[in-house]
Design an enzyme around this catalytic site. Structure first.
Site, PDB file in Angstrom:
ATOM      1  N   LEU A 162     119.545 -58.409  23.972  1.00  0.00           N
ATOM      2  CA  LEU A 162     120.312 -57.190  23.738  1.00  0.00           C
ATOM      3  C   LEU A 162     120.160 -56.241  24.913  1.00  0.00           C
ATOM      4  O   LEU A 162     119.139 -56.223  25.588  1.00  0.00           O
ATOM      5  CB  LEU A 162     119.804 -56.487  22.472  1.00  0.00           C
ATOM      6  CG  LEU A 162     119.980 -57.237  21.157  1.00  0.00           C
ATOM      7  CD1 LEU A 162     119.381 -56.429  20.018  1.00  0.00           C
ATOM      8  CD2 LEU A 162     121.451 -57.519  20.893  1.00  0.00           C
ATOM      9  N   LYS A 167     113.623 -53.326  15.080  1.00  0.00           N
ATOM     10  CA  LYS A 167     113.478 -54.425  16.026  1.00  0.00           C
ATOM     11  C   LYS A 167     112.029 -54.907  15.966  1.00  0.00           C
ATOM     12  O   LYS A 167     111.123 -54.268  16.495  1.00  0.00           O
ATOM     13  CB  LYS A 167     113.837 -53.955  17.435  1.00  0.00           C
ATOM     14  CG  LYS A 167     113.928 -55.080  18.426  1.00  0.00           C
ATOM     15  CD  LYS A 167     114.571 -54.601  19.727  1.00  0.00           C
ATOM     16  CE  LYS A 167     114.797 -55.762  20.675  1.00  0.00           C
ATOM     17  NZ  LYS A 167     113.553 -56.405  21.094  1.00  0.00           N
ATOM     18  N   CYS A 214      73.495 -62.034  23.505  1.00  0.00           N
ATOM     19  CA  CYS A 214      72.072 -61.895  23.247  1.00  0.00           C
ATOM     20  C   CYS A 214      71.718 -62.936  22.197  1.00  0.00           C
ATOM     21  O   CYS A 214      72.352 -63.009  21.155  1.00  0.00           O
ATOM     22  CB  CYS A 214      71.786 -60.489  22.711  1.00  0.00           C
ATOM     23  SG  CYS A 214      70.161 -60.330  21.961  1.00  0.00           S
TER      24      CYS A 214
HETATM   25 ZN   LIG Z   1      69.662 -58.059  21.617  1.00  0.00          ZN
END
Ligand SMILES: [Zn+2]
Length: 667
Positions: free
Chosen positions: A80, A113, A419
């Site tokens: 469009l 849309k 970690c």
């Molecule tokens: Zn940690």
């Protein structure tokens, strides 16, 4: 002229780069709004000289992938034209009037849309034949087997036309998008940039199971072709018919509206678009009457009778005050930018995610820089671009956990660093927050702030300790802000959360790669908690068996086994099992009517046939059109024909409309 050519080449190269990022790599770097502006700028520069410079920049979509069979669109799927402000919209109407020589009022539909992936679906005699993507507009990709995994995507239509070709948009809701990227971040994968890329990446895959797990949705919005047995005159009639045929049609739209009403609608939606659970990037205005649409026709790239009125990009510029690192429940480290607070689309944002250190390197971002931040719905705001470097400092990858100081580890094939210390306080806190969260055990009275506080005070130390909070009444009441009433509310909601399902239990444990979908599959496999407990010490057997379960990947099995190899985890699971009432697995869609066959006949007075059928499907019935000896029920409305007789002859149980209402009410 030379200067102009140079500028054109530069713009073209830039647009081509963004095309590639957007379509082939699913990872755009600029907002759609900015992209459309670039294109508009180029078009203005070319001003009719397109052919001189080739047309590659105007390609509508992307080259269809060779992973899929190709399908030719008999009627091209055009893009469009865009309007960026009201002037553009008024210009659009002016052009139409001129083209048609039309002085009377013009009427439009105004539709949202949806920011997803356009599709095309073909039905022959009401049976779904093919679903395809837009591709480059002429050739699309066959995605039929993926599309049918989408909820309510009809494979068979009621009272169908002989031939039907529809168009629509497949999308991922914002809430599902948020869940998906959360999982990707936790798994150390690169998250999708936005919901449209996620929808595309979920649909254009070879494994339909992936599509199914992503919970995509769709809206149908256009009838491209229909056989002569059905006559429709306008776009608003098409929407009605689509709905009647059983498609999902967006109820939010304007039919037969004048242009100023359309603009008002645009303003209304623009204001509340953050409340809608899917991304929209504008409003589409279409001339309603097909007679006029046909007279207007198309240019080489877009229809003259429609325009997309775009919303401005939802971003703002702010300065990074500092970059800090967050520890997630699975130990992943996420860098976060702390910003000068800034209003984006009505919400003040002071933190934005940087995802991971690869992303930081890609952006080249560091403290003090001016950056562009975007935010969509409830999704975490994120930094997308550096606008101005303020120093040449390079952001260093942390070597140690910001919480427990353990040395961080980087997975070889993943971008995340993590970690791995199981006693890292921050990880434990995040695990408890997850355990209590809405999608896990849903302990309403126990929020993030309280958990952090209780953990600091050692009132909560691990998951089982949540259920001993009632013993700490004195201590908790002595804290400021906690009254008797809110304490007892909290204890009640903890008690309530003890009743849970097997799937939620697995999900609540924060095991890497075990998200909601996999938890559901695990629950189905084990059926009840005792089966799981019986196998918990035999990892080898569990590994061998689970490896072959459909929907569970090897890395998930490995992570589950790693989790239960740790003795303290097994202890915790056993403790929790003593406290919780974990319900046995129940097949999600099984009801007492599952698999039963029902037939509707005659005229219903209190509901439409479609409505009645939908209710039946929801209850687990199979709806058929003819009575046979396998039919369980016939619902007979007024003026029944031969089906009623057949049912009587075959001894099928016959229900009146009121009986049916009574029966469904009880569910
Ligand atoms: Zn940690």
């Amino acid at each position: 002229m030379k200067q102009k050519n140079k500028e054109i080449s530069k713009l073209k190269a830039e647009i081509e780069k963004h095309n590639r990022l957007y379509y082939s790599e699913n990872s755009p770097e600029i907002s759609d709004y900015d992209y459309d502006l670039l294109k508009k700028k180029l078009e203005n520069l070319l001003a009719g000289d397109e052919d001189l410079f080739g047309k590659t920049y105007m390609e509508i979509g992307y080259t269809p992938s060779n992973n899929f069979a190709k399908i030719e669109h008999k009627i091209p799927m055009l893009s469009l034209d865009n309007a960026f402000d009201e002037n553009d919209v008024m210009e659009f109407e002016k052009k139409i009037r001129k083209f048609l020589g039309h002085d009377e009022d013009l009427f439009y539909t105004a539709e949202l849309k949806i920011d997803g992936l356009s599709f095309c679906a073909i039905y022959k005699n009401g049976i779904l034949d093919k679903v395809s993507t837009r591709g480059d507009g002429k050739i699309g990709e066959d995605i039929t087997k993926n599309a049918i995994t989408i909820d309510n995507f009809p494979q068979k239509l009621d009272n169908p036309p002989e031939f039907l070709e529809i168009r629509g948009e497949i999308y991922l809701s914002r809430s599902n998008f948020e869940k998906l990227i959360q999982t990707q971040i936790e798994n150390g994968e690169k998250p999708f940039a936005n919901s449209r890329n996620a929808a595309s990446g979920s649909l254009r895959v070879l494994d339909s199971q992936i599509t199914k797990n992503r919970n995509l949705s769709y809206f149908a919005y256009n009838i491209a072709q229909i056989s002569d047995d059905f006559a429709i005159q306008s776009q608003s009639e098409s929407l009605e018919l689509l709905k009647k045929l059983g498609f999902r049609v967006n109820d939010v739209f304007l039919g037969k509206a004048k242009i100023d009403e359309c603009l008002k609608f645009y303003d209304e939606i623009n204001k509340k678009r953050y409340e809608i659970d899917y991304d929209i990037d504008g409003i589409v205005y279409k001339v309603d009457e097909f007679i006029l649409q046909n007279r207007l026709g198309n240019t080489s790239k877009s229809p003259r009778w429609a325009i997309a009125h775009k919303f401005a990009g939802n971003y703002a510029i702010s300065q990074i005050l500092s970059i800090t690192n967050q520890v997630g429940r699975l130990g992943n480290i996420t860098p976060v930018a702390n910003l000068t607070p800034i209003n984006i689309g009505g919400v003040v944002v002071s933190r934005a995610t940087l995802h991971n250190y690869d992303e930081i390197a890609r952006l080249g971002v560091s403290d003090g820089d001016l950056v562009k931040v975007t935010r969509a719905g409830d999704v975490v705001p994120r930094v997308v671009e550096v606008i101005e470097k303020k120093s040449d400092k390079i952001t260093q990858i942390p070597q140690n956990c910001p919480c427990c100081n353990s040395v961080l580890v980087k997975d070889e094939d993943l971008v995340a660093i993590k970690c791995e210390n199981p006693s890292c306080d921050e990880q434990i806190i995040q695990k408890i927050i997850h355990f209590a969260s809405k999608d896990a055990l849903n302990i309403e009275g126990l929020g993030k702030k309280q958990i952090e506080r209780f953990y600091d005070l050692k009132i909560i130390t691990d998951l089982p300790s949540i259920f001993r909070l009632f013993e700490k009444k004195e201590t908790i009441l002595s804290l400021d802000r906690t009254g008797e009433k809110s304490f007892s509310n909290m204890i009640n909601s903890i008690d309530k959360a003890k009743n849970t399902s097997l799937a939620k239990f697995f999900y609540s444990l924060s095991i890497r790669h075990i998200g909601e979908t996999v938890s559901e599959i695990l629950a189905k496999y084990f059926q009840n908690i005792n089966n799981f407990l019986n196998q918990i010490t035999n990892h080898k057997e569990m590994y061998e068996k689970l490896k072959n379960v459909d929907g569970i990947g090897e890395k998930m099995v490995i992570e589950l086994c790693n989790f239960i190899k740790i003795e303290s985890n097994v202890e915790m699971i056993k403790k929790l099992c003593e406290i919780l009432n974990i319900a046995d697995y129940i097949e999600k869609n099984s009801t007492k009517y599952s698999g039963m066959k029902i037939v509707f006949t005659g005229t219903l007075t209190k509901m439409t046939r479609q409505e009645a059928k939908n209710t039946a499907l929801k209850l687990g019935f199979e709806v058929s059109s003819a009575v046979s000896k396998n039919t369980n029920f016939l619902v007979a409305g007024m003026d029944c024909g031969s089906k009623l007789k057949d049912a009587q002859n075959l001894g099928v149980k016959i229900l009146s409309e009121d009986d049916w209402l009574e029966m469904t009410k009880m569910q």
